[in-house]
Design a protein around this motif. Structure first.
Motif, PDB file in Angstrom:
ATOM      1  N   TRP A  45       0.832  -1.207   0.000  1.00  0.00           N
ATOM      2  CA  TRP A  45       0.000   0.000   0.000  1.00  0.00           C
ATOM      3  C   TRP A  45       0.865   1.255   0.000  1.00  0.00           C
ATOM      4  O   TRP A  45       0.510   2.261  -0.640  1.00  0.00           O
ATOM      5  CB  TRP A  45      -0.985   0.001   1.161  1.00  0.00           C
ATOM      6  N   THR A  87       1.092   6.302  -6.950  1.00  0.00           N
ATOM      7  CA  THR A  87      -0.073   7.130  -7.278  1.00  0.00           C
ATOM      8  C   THR A  87       0.335   8.605  -7.259  1.00  0.00           C
ATOM      9  O   THR A  87      -0.008   9.370  -8.170  1.00  0.00           O
ATOM     10  CB  THR A  87      -1.213   6.893  -6.267  1.00  0.00           C
ATOM     11  N   TYR A 144      -6.011  -0.817  -5.932  1.00  0.00           N
ATOM     12  CA  TYR A 144      -7.320  -0.201  -5.684  1.00  0.00           C
ATOM     13  C   TYR A 144      -8.447  -1.159  -6.031  1.00  0.00           C
ATOM     14  O   TYR A 144      -9.480  -1.198  -5.349  1.00  0.00           O
ATOM     15  CB  TYR A 144      -7.452   1.108  -6.473  1.00  0.00           C
TER      16      TYR A 144
END
Lengths: 272, 272, 272, 272
Positions: free
Chosen positions: B64, B71, B104
């Motif tokens: 993550w 991202t 995601y």
């Protein structure tokens, strides 16, 4: 080419089927290629038990449809050419025949249908069709390089064949007919698998001496795999140079070796 | 390049992310490469059951974290470029997106996380970054050699493909659908394994005729492996020679490409 | 070289051990090589259970004898050289040390003796000794060719590495962690086995999609194996040509490209 | 050659057996080749249990017939040559003897017949016979290229041998004598199987470290397989160029070896 003939329907048919400088000719070639590929895919899928059980009926109908179309094509080829027998006994003529015969045979002979896989040979027509495109020069180039190196490759293959027979026989003696080396032909098969570095592993040496001979053989194979590569590379380099440099002689100094695009002699400056 | 623009924050960001002639740009590239490699190592380790059971929790958090950083990088790339859509649909833009989407998706879709392995594609960015170093010329050289030989390699691969389909079909007939040659596609798979000299040994011929056909095939494979090597070697030799010679310009016509031993321009006849 | 020094015993020892232009130096080199090979053969034979059980005692004594001789050689090397520390930390110095340490370690540490196999590294000294013979030019030639192509080979290997990581990850997804593709590293190991055409067959694709990806990979491997060959061949051809043709310029016409054995310029006939 | 001798029966016999410029000589060579091949096929078939049980009797008679013919040929060779002992101890003389001895030995020694496979060595006579045909130049070419690259290939093979011993020993340590790596020689055998890309799969690494070392080894093998190819290709290219150029003789000094573009002799400066 027959360019002097009056344009009759037979002539036009010939041009469409055998040539590809017309719009119709190109369309015919592409359609034929698609048809050949589809027929091969159907034969392939039909060979998988699972699909055969489920769609066997559909495949059966499709195969007959392909056979019908190929038969029609064969007949059209026969009537549109001036010397039909010559086509029948030509390389592609025989392949075209081999692609339709199994279906008809299967009516009388059970199992003849399995010969349908021979249809795969029609794939070779791809190269016929390619001829028309800009791949022609490259294909010519490859063909010349391979043709000029064929003599050397033949000798090389003979050496490898002798080596494989001798070393295969030696292994048969060494492994004493055990461990998969059950006969000389089987041992030769093993020797080929080893020297070409394929190495399935279905037959492997077990005794210490056998492993030693096998190691020796792998080293030999490792060394000589370089030979065909060397032969073909050398021929290709020469073919490529020949294509680049002209064989024109300078009228001023008599020397050769000018580039294809040269206008003046690079040695004395005389107009070529 | 945008060198005429006033130096704004967006401009500076662009230079840091997309270029590497500044100190910050280089640091960004190195950091990104380290990040990509770490993320791949984590995905790799997580795929090993033993480690997954022990450190699964840690890996989950790290993944993550990487997703967050990637991202952020993606967003920064979007806002610092003038035509964002062009980046989004570019080759590297799509790969960059593919590297973050699976994380995601895994919130809604069970199992989507396994697509994280697509992150490995980001490794290709290495070559982007390499561009900046002194490897550039060598990469250019390799790319040119391979590009010019692509046509010949394509023809060669088509020949091999036809060969493999035909010989695979023949083996299906010969081995009669037994011994692993259960269907034509399976037999073609075997033919590819054999002709490329990989030779897993999961499917091997058992009948005598089958072994004979296989031997023939190995010999063919042994001979033709020389062809792509010959093609690429010839092109490389030409590319290397081109790079070494022929960068002299004619004082008369301004053209290049003269041989090393040329005294007069081969195009206009002027003394070089 | 130290040719200006007076001939002392230390000097003579140095010449015998490090050089080989004297009779004693040559004898030392040959004896050392024989000793190294014998010690390796003993370690090899001792690793075979059968022989270890029967002759273990003899091998034990021989290994200590070799260790004694190698220790003596090591000490002689130390005292006969001017800067001993430089030798100790040189490549060959470290290997020489690695060849004797395991024996001494085995007194205190059980199992350390198995490190004796490191003695195999001393084999590299063969090339040191070869230097003296007429193989020198050929070795130089090989070294130069490989060194100049190293940059290109590095890039190529990076491409292959990325390919192997990406395709290995894809196979892990496709085969779903089954059939030996238990983790990404395992799948990458399989990908390396496949792309290098080694093909053990310990892990093989089972699903249809897996076989298709594997086939694709083999074709890629088949095509790109040509690249390193092309690189090295091109470099070798250049190195060979450089060695043959001199870089001398003709005083009469200023042209280069004369053979090494040329006395007169081949273009204008001037004495070189 | 003995062309000055008077034509006696012994002379004519010699010409028929050893030369092939006469009609009889050519016929003898072809017949001998057919005989050798038949004898090998019979030995091969006899080694297959199934055929041996059925046709063992026939094969037995045929083998004695071949032995008789080969013995006759051997005696004729002996009496028709001027220095018989020289033939007896020549390479082909020894092979010819080895091809007939096993049969006679089998009368006294049980099992000696299995040595009949040595008859395969007579296959090498094919190349003797080939000498007469137009393959001669190509064979000469291949022989020269391989001979000139032998020194480099030897060094290369020594490097590979050292590598294989070192990496084999390392694997023995890593896999801890388990999983088929039972001894150092066995591990070296595995290393050879791997580095030559044969890859039987009879011994494969199981531990993670072992798989890593194996992967490294495959990459090394992948890279260095290019070296022998590069060596042989370079030598072939030079041999081919030498054959094409440089057969002009200088009118001044009579020496050959001039380049294609040479105007003056590079040795004495005379105009060519």
């Amino acid at each position: 080419m027959e360019k002097a003939n009056p344009i009759t329907w037979r002539n036009r048919l010939h041009n469409t089927i055998y040539e590809s400088n017309t719009m119709a000719g190109k369309a015919f070639d592409v359609a034929l290629l698609a048809l050949i590929m589809s027929s091969i895919v159907v034969v392939m899928l039909d060979s998988i038990d699972e699909y055969h059980d489920r769609y066997g009926r559909v495949f059966y109908i499709m195969e007959w449809a392909f056979t019908g179309l190929f038969t029609l094509e064969y007949l059209l080829r026969l009537i549109s050419i001036q010397r039909p027998w010559r086509y029948v006994f030509s390389f592609f003529g025989l392949i075209d025949l081999l692609a339709i015969i199994p279906s008809y045979l299967s009516i009388f002979l059970v199992g003849a249908q399995s010969l349908l896989v021979l249809r795969a040979l029609r794939l070779l027509r791809v190269f016929r069709i390619f001829k028309l495109t800009h791949f022609l020069t490259e294909m010519e180039f490859l063909k010349i390089s391979i043709a000029t190196s064929l003599k050397k490759i033949t000798i090389f293959m003979l050496v490898v064949l002798s080596l494989v027979i001798i070393l295969g026989s030696v292994m048969y003696l060494v492994e004493n007919g055990q461990n998969g080396f059950t006969s000389i032909p089987a041992s030769i098969y093993w020797a080929i698998v080893t020297i070409t570095t394929v190495g399935y592993g279905d037959i492997t040496p077990v005794t210490t001496v056998g492993k030693f001979v096998a190691s020796l053989m792998m080293f030999i194979g490792y060394g000589i795999i370089a030979v065909p590569t060397g032969i073909i590379t050398t021929e290709m380099a020469f073919a490529a140079r020949r294509r680049k440099h002209g064989h024109e002689t300078c009228p001023g100094c008599g020397r050769e070796g000018h580039d294809n695009d040269a206008v003046f002699c690079k040695f004395c400056g005389t107009l070529l």
